[in-house]
Design an enzyme around this catalytic site. Sequence first.
Site, PDB file in Angstrom:
ATOM      1  NE  ARG A  96      -1.308  41.040  23.547  1.00 59.62           N
ATOM      2  CZ  ARG A  96      -0.318  40.785  24.404  1.00 59.62           C
ATOM      3  NH1 ARG A  96       0.869  40.512  23.939  1.00 59.62           N
ATOM      4  NH2 ARG A  96      -0.524  40.859  25.683  1.00 59.62           N
TER       5      ARG A  96
ATOM      6  CG  ASP B 223       0.642  33.640  28.799  1.00 53.31           C
ATOM      7  OD1 ASP B 223       0.644  34.437  29.750  1.00 53.31           O
ATOM      8  OD2 ASP B 223       0.259  33.941  27.658  1.00 53.31           O
TER       9      ASP B 223
ATOM     10  CG  ASN C  83       2.171  38.290  32.730  1.00 51.51           C
ATOM     11  OD1 ASN C  83       3.048  39.056  32.309  1.00 51.51           O
ATOM     12  ND2 ASN C  83       1.694  37.297  32.016  1.00 51.51           N
TER      13      ASN C  83
ATOM     14  NE  ARG D  16       8.989  41.424  26.142  1.00 49.93           N
ATOM     15  CZ  ARG D  16       7.743  41.488  25.680  1.00 49.93           C
ATOM     16  NH1 ARG D  16       7.486  41.126  24.430  1.00 49.93           N
ATOM     17  NH2 ARG D  16       6.762  41.913  26.431  1.00 49.93           N
TER      18      ARG D  16
HETATM   19  C1  EPZ Z   1      -2.208  39.425  29.694  1.00 49.95           C
HETATM   20  O1  EPZ Z   1      -2.177  40.137  28.478  1.00 49.95           O
HETATM   21  C2  EPZ Z   1      -0.823  38.825  29.849  1.00 49.95           C
HETATM   22  N1  EPZ Z   1       0.161  39.902  29.931  1.00 49.95           N
HETATM   23  C3  EPZ Z   1      -0.515  37.907  28.659  1.00 49.95           C
HETATM   24  O2  EPZ Z   1       0.760  37.318  28.883  1.00 49.95           O
HETATM   25  C4  EPZ Z   1      -1.573  36.807  28.616  1.00 49.95           C
HETATM   26  O3  EPZ Z   1      -1.334  35.982  27.492  1.00 49.95           O
HETATM   27  C5  EPZ Z   1      -2.962  37.444  28.519  1.00 49.95           C
HETATM   28  O4  EPZ Z   1      -3.169  38.351  29.624  1.00 49.95           O
HETATM   29  C6  EPZ Z   1      -4.074  36.409  28.541  1.00 49.95           C
HETATM   30  O5  EPZ Z   1      -3.992  35.662  29.718  1.00 49.95           O
HETATM   31  C7  EPZ Z   1       0.283  40.591  31.098  1.00 49.95           C
HETATM   32  O6  EPZ Z   1      -0.405  40.327  32.073  1.00 49.95           O
HETATM   33  C8  EPZ Z   1       1.323  41.673  31.125  1.00 49.95           C
HETATM   34  P1  EPZ Z   1      -6.018  40.299  27.554  1.00 49.95           P
HETATM   35  P2  EPZ Z   1      -3.399  41.132  28.106  1.00 49.95           P
HETATM   36  O7  EPZ Z   1      -6.329  41.751  27.605  1.00 49.95           O
HETATM   37  O8  EPZ Z   1      -3.981  41.703  29.333  1.00 49.95           O
HETATM   38  C9  EPZ Z   1      -8.471  41.020  23.589  1.00 49.95           C
HETATM   39  C10 EPZ Z   1       2.927  36.648  28.322  1.00 49.95           C
HETATM   40  O9  EPZ Z   1       3.381  35.836  27.518  1.00 49.95           O
HETATM   41  N2  EPZ Z   1      -8.566  42.415  24.030  1.00 49.95           N
HETATM   42  O10 EPZ Z   1      -6.537  39.403  28.640  1.00 49.95           O
HETATM   43  O11 EPZ Z   1      -2.900  42.041  27.051  1.00 49.95           O
HETATM   44  C11 EPZ Z   1      -7.036  40.645  23.246  1.00 49.95           C
HETATM   45  O12 EPZ Z   1      -6.728  41.015  21.919  1.00 49.95           O
HETATM   46  C12 EPZ Z   1       1.803  37.576  27.924  1.00 49.95           C
HETATM   47  O13 EPZ Z   1       3.313  36.784  29.512  1.00 49.95           O
HETATM   48  C13 EPZ Z   1      -9.337  43.313  23.279  1.00 49.95           C
HETATM   49  O14 EPZ Z   1      -9.911  42.950  22.255  1.00 49.95           O
HETATM   50  O15 EPZ Z   1      -4.440  40.103  27.478  1.00 49.95           O
HETATM   51  C14 EPZ Z   1      -7.026  39.150  23.447  1.00 49.95           C
HETATM   52  O16 EPZ Z   1      -7.545  38.533  22.278  1.00 49.95           O
HETATM   53  C15 EPZ Z   1       1.375  37.345  26.482  1.00 49.95           C
HETATM   54  N3  EPZ Z   1      -9.429  44.599  23.705  1.00 49.95           N
HETATM   55  C16 EPZ Z   1      -8.025  38.938  24.588  1.00 49.95           C
HETATM   56  O17 EPZ Z   1      -8.795  40.151  24.677  1.00 49.95           O
HETATM   57  C17 EPZ Z   1      -8.809  45.042  24.843  1.00 49.95           C
HETATM   58  O18 EPZ Z   1      -8.939  46.242  25.190  1.00 49.95           O
HETATM   59  C18 EPZ Z   1      -7.372  38.721  25.955  1.00 49.95           C
HETATM   60  O19 EPZ Z   1      -6.434  39.751  26.110  1.00 49.95           O
HETATM   61  C19 EPZ Z   1      -8.031  44.121  25.595  1.00 49.95           C
HETATM   62  C20 EPZ Z   1      -7.933  42.812  25.174  1.00 49.95           C
END
Ligand code: EPZ
Length: 416
Positions: A120, A303, A23, A396
Amino acid sequence: MAKIVIEGGIPLKGSVKISGAKNSALPLMSASLLTAGKCILYNVPKLKDVDTMKDIMREMGVQFIEEDNLLIDSTYLRFKEAPYELVRQMRASILLLGPLLARHGRARIALPGGCAIGARPVNLHLSALSAMGAEINLDKGYIDAKANRLKGADIFFDIPTVTGTENVMMAATLAEGKTMIRNAAKEPEIVDLANMLRSMGAYIRGDGTDTIVIDGVKELYPAEHRIIPDRIEAGTFMIASAMTRGEVEIKDCRPEHLGALIEKLEKTGAEIMIGDENIFVKGPDRIRSVDIKTMPFPGFPTDLQAQFMSMMCIADGCSVIKETIFENRFIHVGELRRMGADIEVNGSQATVKGRKRLLAAPVVATDLRASASLILAGLVAEQGRTEVYEIHHLDRGYESLEKKFASLGAKIWRES
Ligand code: EPZ
């Protein structure tokens, strides 16, 4: 169909080296688009997601030279849409949006669909970039974005989105004027990205706190950067040692990125010794049950929730696991139940009644971290062999996980 086979019951012993953070690698690769030239990344993990990101960037004219590091040449970057069949495999391709808009003023990326763990959405990414002057339309399932020159803006995130913070931070480096990101994500991967952007000539401060300020510049320059170790891989091995009565040294990790897990593991009765770049974990005879609630960094990482749940399945007592980040991140529960786990799910809360043992069974992985949790369960399961199917999810995000466990004495192998 490939599977991973495990004969459980063996305490893990020895030391294991942690790979570069997935990440971090993904946003850092995207950041290299911000300059015409050759960036070099060190400590790049060998993962399917990194390969997918390379495939998408290659389509856009980016050239790669891979030896023990990764040279990324974005000199000949051209406009090309990021196709759905690749974006579908890896949602993190949304991270290309900010840099393409900043460098090129144009981006067309398939709207990443949902995945196993939740819908997401990317609404926060899109509204922030629109506030910076991007014109964004949804067209036949694609995000179609244009911007002559992005302008600095004052962004407030309702949720501290990790990739949303990264996208805006990258876009803001070349925007006109100042951008503030409030309620920004504070994960270590954000700081890692800010460090690389600063070495490219960006003006960024406040990364790692909930308010990040970026002063846009006209141009960025190629840089070299070493990727931080993967805290989730490190945490996975710490939990594995604790639950198998193991004695494992986790090398090349950053203990300061794992504070929440260390605190919880100590409560289970595990003995933990912390060095500058290594952690030693000795598992107790019987794990004590501990409650967790996933939170944005520095809270307990979502995670590591599935992996921690596997350990609670054999704990002495009952533990309550609250998942506050994703709306559907208990898919591994059904598979753990097939191994004899006693878990009740009620909305975003799972109650795990620890049992003396889990039993070997064939199980199916459904997402990246669920795969890891099933392998951990297999390491302690008795009466036969656990077989984990659909392990493409695992590849992955983990570099040769079964080989690393085998090097610690586990009876685990991959069968095609
Ligand atoms: C990052 O995902 C990580 N992926 C995820 O890791 C990790 O679980 C997550 O952050 C939380 O720590 C990468 O960095 C590539 P968020 P991300 O945006 O950025 C909501 C793994 O297993 N949200 O922080 O996609 C979302 O639905 C993966 O390595 C919105 O509603 O997570 C979630 O409920 C899985 N609108 C919350 O925010 C948006 O525009 C946090 O999501 C964006 C997010």
